[in-house]
Motif scaffolding. Structure first.
Motif, PDB file in Angstrom:
ATOM      1  N   ASP A  78      47.471  15.828 -43.486  1.00 11.25           N
ATOM      2  CA  ASP A  78      46.351  15.337 -42.695  1.00 11.25           C
ATOM      3  C   ASP A  78      46.687  15.498 -41.208  1.00 11.25           C
ATOM      4  O   ASP A  78      47.657  14.930 -40.706  1.00 11.25           O
ATOM      5  N   LEU A  79      45.878  16.274 -40.489  1.00 16.72           N
ATOM      6  CA  LEU A  79      46.107  16.509 -39.064  1.00 16.72           C
ATOM      7  C   LEU A  79      45.053  15.838 -38.195  1.00 16.72           C
ATOM      8  O   LEU A  79      44.853  16.226 -37.046  1.00 16.72           O
ATOM      9  N   SER A  80      44.384  14.838 -38.717  1.00 12.99           N
ATOM     10  CA  SER A  80      43.337  14.168 -37.946  1.00 12.99           C
ATOM     11  C   SER A  80      43.951  13.182 -36.954  1.00 12.99           C
ATOM     12  O   SER A  80      45.067  12.683 -37.140  1.00 12.99           O
ATOM     13  N   GLY A  81      43.207  12.897 -35.885  1.00  8.36           N
ATOM     14  CA  GLY A  81      43.605  11.879 -34.927  1.00  8.36           C
ATOM     15  C   GLY A  81      44.673  12.337 -33.950  1.00  8.36           C
ATOM     16  O   GLY A  81      44.925  13.528 -33.752  1.00  8.36           O
ATOM     17  N   ARG A  82      45.350  11.350 -33.362  1.00 11.58           N
ATOM     18  CA  ARG A  82      46.379  11.588 -32.355  1.00 11.58           C
ATOM     19  C   ARG A  82      47.752  11.189 -32.871  1.00 11.58           C
ATOM     20  O   ARG A  82      47.858  10.391 -33.804  1.00 11.58           O
ATOM     21  N   VAL A  83      48.772  11.731 -32.247  1.00 14.65           N
ATOM     22  CA  VAL A  83      50.136  11.307 -32.548  1.00 14.65           C
ATOM     23  C   VAL A  83      50.352   9.951 -31.879  1.00 14.65           C
ATOM     24  O   VAL A  83      50.063   9.783 -30.697  1.00 14.65           O
ATOM     25  N   ALA A  84      50.839   8.982 -32.630  1.00 18.09           N
ATOM     26  CA  ALA A  84      51.076   7.653 -32.063  1.00 18.09           C
ATOM     27  C   ALA A  84      52.291   7.693 -31.144  1.00 18.09           C
ATOM     28  O   ALA A  84      53.374   8.121 -31.557  1.00 18.09           O
ATOM     29  N   GLY A  85      52.115   7.269 -29.901  1.00 20.52           N
ATOM     30  CA  GLY A  85      53.239   7.206 -28.970  1.00 20.52           C
ATOM     31  C   GLY A  85      53.495   8.527 -28.281  1.00 20.52           C
ATOM     32  O   GLY A  85      52.622   9.382 -28.156  1.00 20.52           O
ATOM     33  N   GLU A  86      54.744   8.715 -27.841  1.00 21.96           N
ATOM     34  CA  GLU A  86      55.084   9.882 -27.040  1.00 21.96           C
ATOM     35  C   GLU A  86      55.731  10.975 -27.879  1.00 21.96           C
ATOM     36  O   GLU A  86      56.371  10.712 -28.896  1.00 21.96           O
ATOM     37  N   VAL A  87      55.528  12.204 -27.424  1.00 20.93           N
ATOM     38  CA  VAL A  87      56.102  13.387 -28.062  1.00 20.93           C
ATOM     39  C   VAL A  87      56.928  14.125 -27.013  1.00 20.93           C
ATOM     40  O   VAL A  87      56.451  14.380 -25.904  1.00 20.93           O
ATOM     41  N   TRP A  88      58.180  14.457 -27.365  1.00 20.87           N
ATOM     42  CA  TRP A  88      59.013  15.273 -26.477  1.00 20.87           C
ATOM     43  C   TRP A  88      59.108  16.675 -27.053  1.00 20.87           C
ATOM     44  O   TRP A  88      59.365  16.854 -28.247  1.00 20.87           O
ATOM     45  N   VAL A  89      58.898  17.681 -26.206  1.00 20.89           N
ATOM     46  CA  VAL A  89      58.985  19.076 -26.635  1.00 20.89           C
ATOM     47  C   VAL A  89      59.914  19.844 -25.708  1.00 20.89           C
ATOM     48  O   VAL A  89      60.012  19.554 -24.512  1.00 20.89           O
ATOM     49  N   ARG A  90      60.624  20.792 -26.287  1.00 16.76           N
ATOM     50  CA  ARG A  90      61.433  21.730 -25.501  1.00 16.76           C
ATOM     51  C   ARG A  90      60.622  23.000 -25.308  1.00 16.76           C
ATOM     52  O   ARG A  90      60.047  23.533 -26.256  1.00 16.76           O
ATOM     53  N   LEU A  91      60.600  23.515 -24.079  1.00 11.12           N
ATOM     54  CA  LEU A  91      59.761  24.660 -23.751  1.00 11.12           C
ATOM     55  C   LEU A  91      60.608  25.816 -23.238  1.00 11.12           C
ATOM     56  O   LEU A  91      61.271  25.701 -22.202  1.00 11.12           O
ATOM     57  N   ALA A  92      60.599  26.924 -23.958  1.00 10.17           N
ATOM     58  CA  ALA A  92      61.146  28.169 -23.421  1.00 10.17           C
ATOM     59  C   ALA A  92      60.079  28.758 -22.489  1.00 10.17           C
ATOM     60  O   ALA A  92      58.903  28.362 -22.550  1.00 10.17           O
TER      61      ALA A  92
END
Length: 663
Positions: free
Chosen positions: A578-592
């Protein structure tokens, strides 16, 4: 410029405009700031700056010498030349007013702030019904845009600090050719003096206010298409038409490129270079299976396998902990004297043309607070014709919420738009077009008049550099999608429902909606409330009977208008997580470097710089489905570090998609 400078400019305009003409000596004697200058040279320099500001407003200040005595110089404000001020219908004025509201005038710079005031000086009444139905567009608003646009028009170079995808901020020296919009973002294309080659810059990555440099010397191309420049960055000799299978009603952007029906299961894309096709396919890989070319199919499987390996298990966050916080660029966006003065003149012109105006309505039209509007009226109150004595000042009243302005006839004129301001309006108009519907002809005629006005401006180059980019402001495939039969039918139905807002029956629609976060489609009965635009995307805010409240629907995902008696149904839930809605809280991503665009697309709340080319971004409660798609589209250039549950979701989605591409 300080408030005193604004008052002086207003006094100069009133003093010159109140008579047929006035000689230079008398003008210098009656304007207090000139008379009290420390020297004649200081007064001369002050007046030369003021003349430039008055001309920039669009007021036709004329200088004449006495035919009998060349030492005697006269000044007058001429009648507006033909074509200098836009001649608009009520409908055209309304869509231009809607276009002006696409700008965040607190951040966009002087051009965006002046446009709204100058439109008001035209003295038109907007069509309230058309204004309500016009979409609320949004142009990426950046304080660096005004000086960049001015550099294009003036033909000079600029210097600024720029953070590219591959390194630390560096000073760049550029001769701007084009400043335009592509996919909702601003870009600068021009000649890089340090590298002796054309270069493309994303305006949001400019980290200092552009400083004026010397005149441009490199030849400017007659025409530049930003879309072609951007696509050239993904060019390759490996080209082919991709053949794929797609879930019905899904992968809508690929369907539009292929010209395929909504329910068709096999699509053939036009011939594309391999890197460009790969990015397009990965962005919609949840809904498709690439069949041919076979080599491209293997590459898709390999990329998905790399994404799975990257996100399996716990992330190594040591580099994130050691990374340094990237400070936010401090770029000034303070108001200029021209912004304030154009607003003062527009207030006086608008009120005098009507006799009186409501304080709250006038403040809303200008995009300022009532307190700021009262401050403007107080400035008007202490200015006037200095050649007639202090008793001949402007009369301004604002008691009981009603504004009146008298004794300010020289200000009762429409202000013409500069080439830069016309460009700002063209960009705003472009945000309305994806949802123009019945107003498309009005938008087209308003744009034509803006371009005609730009072509007539003396300071505009023979080939207006922003004409193509700003007038279009969307990619070729998005134009195709907008003009397709289904898009036109949806827009016509939505506009009809909005127009019938008072009728409970005629204002309802039955729609088929293809959500991006789940398989299949849903059928919903809605009552449209308004259209909004965010960058290159348009949305419909509506009361949804199935959801029991207001919901936001992306217009290009409303795939059908159905009969009223069609049964309502929700979208399916099978076929993956299920990909509905938002991610709860913060998301950290590494970016090349190739994935740095994700931080901008998701408005990163915090950025950190690691060793080498590594960067890290914190996203606060991002929408889940678009984030998963962005990670897949980045082809391994983006790794989600936290939360673990999101990493697992990406692994699951990538495994399902990879299985379709693996023998």
């Amino acid at each position: 410029m300080a408030a005193k400078g604004v008052e002086r400019l207003l006094n100069v305009i009133m003093t010159i405009g109140s008579r047929r003409r006035i000689d230079r000596a008398k003008l210098f004697a009656v304007i207090p700031d000139y008379a009290e200058a420390t020297s004649d040279q200081a007064a001369e320099r002050m007046f030369e700056r003021d003349k430039a500001s008055i001309l920039a407003l669009g007021l036709p200040l004329v200088t004449e010498r006495d035919v009998l005595d060349e030492n005697t110089v006269y000044y007058r404000i001429d009648a507006a030349p033909a074509g200098a001020v836009l001649d608009l219908t009520t409908e055209e004025y309304t869509v231009l007013l809607a276009a002006s509201r696409a700008w965040d005038d607190a951040a966009a710079g002087g051009a965006a702030r002046r446009v709204r005031a100058k439109l008001l000086s035209l003295g038109h009444d907007a069509d309230p019904d058309l204004l309500r139905r016009a979409p609320r567009g949004a142009v990426e608003s950046l304080p660096v845009l005004t000086p960049l646009l001015e550099a294009v028009v003036a033909g000079r170079s600029v210097r600024f600090v720029y953070r590219g995808t591959h390194g630390a901020p560096a000073l760049r020296w550029v001769e701007p050719w084009v400043v335009g919009v592509h996919d909702g973002h601003w870009y600068l294309h021009g000649w890089d003096r340090d590298r002796s080659a054309p270069r493309l810059f994303r305006a949001s990555r400019i980290e200092s206010f552009p400083q004026d440099g010397p005149a441009a010397t490199a030849p400017r191309p007659a025409q530049t298409d930003l879309a072609q420049v951007l696509e050239g960055m993904l060019d390759s000799s490996d080209r082919a038409p991709a053949v794929l299978e797609a879930a019905p009603y899904k992968a809508l952007s690929l369907r539009d490129r292929a010209g395929a029906e909504l329910a068709a299961e096999r699509l053939t894309l036009p011939t594309l270079p391999r890197p460009a096709a790969r990015r397009l396919l990965l962005a919609d890989v949840r809904w498709i299976e690439l069949l041919e070319p076979v080599a491209w199919r293997r590459e898709i499987a390999e990329v998905l396998g790399a994404i799975i390996a990257l996100h399996r298990g716990e992330a190594d966050t040591a580099a994130l902990a050691a990374a340094t916080l990237r400070p936010e660029p401090r770029i000034r966006s303070t108001a200029q004297s021209g912004d304030h003065l154009s607003r003062l003149i527009s207030v006086a012109s608008f009120v005098m043309s009507r006799g009186e105006a409501d304080l709250a309505e006038l403040a809303e039209a200008l995009g300022v607070t009532e307190k700021q509007l009262v401050t403007d009226l107080q400035v008007l109150f202490v200015c006037g014709d200095m050649g007639a004595g202090w008793e001949d000042l402007i009369e301004a009243e604002w008691e009981h919420g009603t504004v009146r302005v008298r004794n300010a006839e020289p200000l009762r004129r429409a202000l013409s738009l500069s080439a830069v301001e016309i460009t700002a309006l063209l960009a705003g108009l472009a945000t309305l077009e994806p949802a123009a519907g019945e107003t498309e002809q009005v938008v087209a005629s308003a744009r034509a008049k803006l371009l005609a006005g730009a072509a007539g401006r003396a300071e505009t180059p023979a080939a207006l550099p922003t004409r193509t980019e700003i007038a279009e402001a969307v990619r070729a495939d998005e134009r195709i999608a907008r003009t397709a039969d289904r898009a036109e039918g949806v827009l016509a139905a939505v506009q009809s429902a909005l127009r019938a807002a008072g009728d409970p029956e005629r204002s309802r629609l039955m729609i088929r909606y293809s959500s991006n976060d789940r398989p299949g489609t849903s059928v919903r009965r809605i009552r449209p409330l308004r259209i909004e635009t965010d960058g290159a995307r348009s949305y419909l805010l509506a009361d949804c009977e199935l959801a029991g409240g207001e919901r936001r629907f992306r217009l290009d995902r409303i795939v059908e208008i159905l009969d009223e008696d069609a049964p309502q149904q929700r979208a399916g839930t099978g076929g993956g997580p299920d990909l509905s809605g938002r991610v709860a809280g913060e998301v950290w991503v590494r970016l090349a470097p190739p994935g740095r665009w994700v931080a901008e697309s998701f408005a990163a709340a915090e950025l950190r710089d690691g060793e080498g080319e590594a960067a890290f971004a914190r996203l606060d409660s991002p929408v889940l489905a678009p984030l998963v798609d962005a990670v897949l589209e980045s082809a391994g250039a983006v790794e989600v570090l936290t939360p673990r549950e999101l990493r697992d979701t990406i692994v699951t989605v990538a495994q399902i998609s990879r299985a379709r591409h693996t023998p």
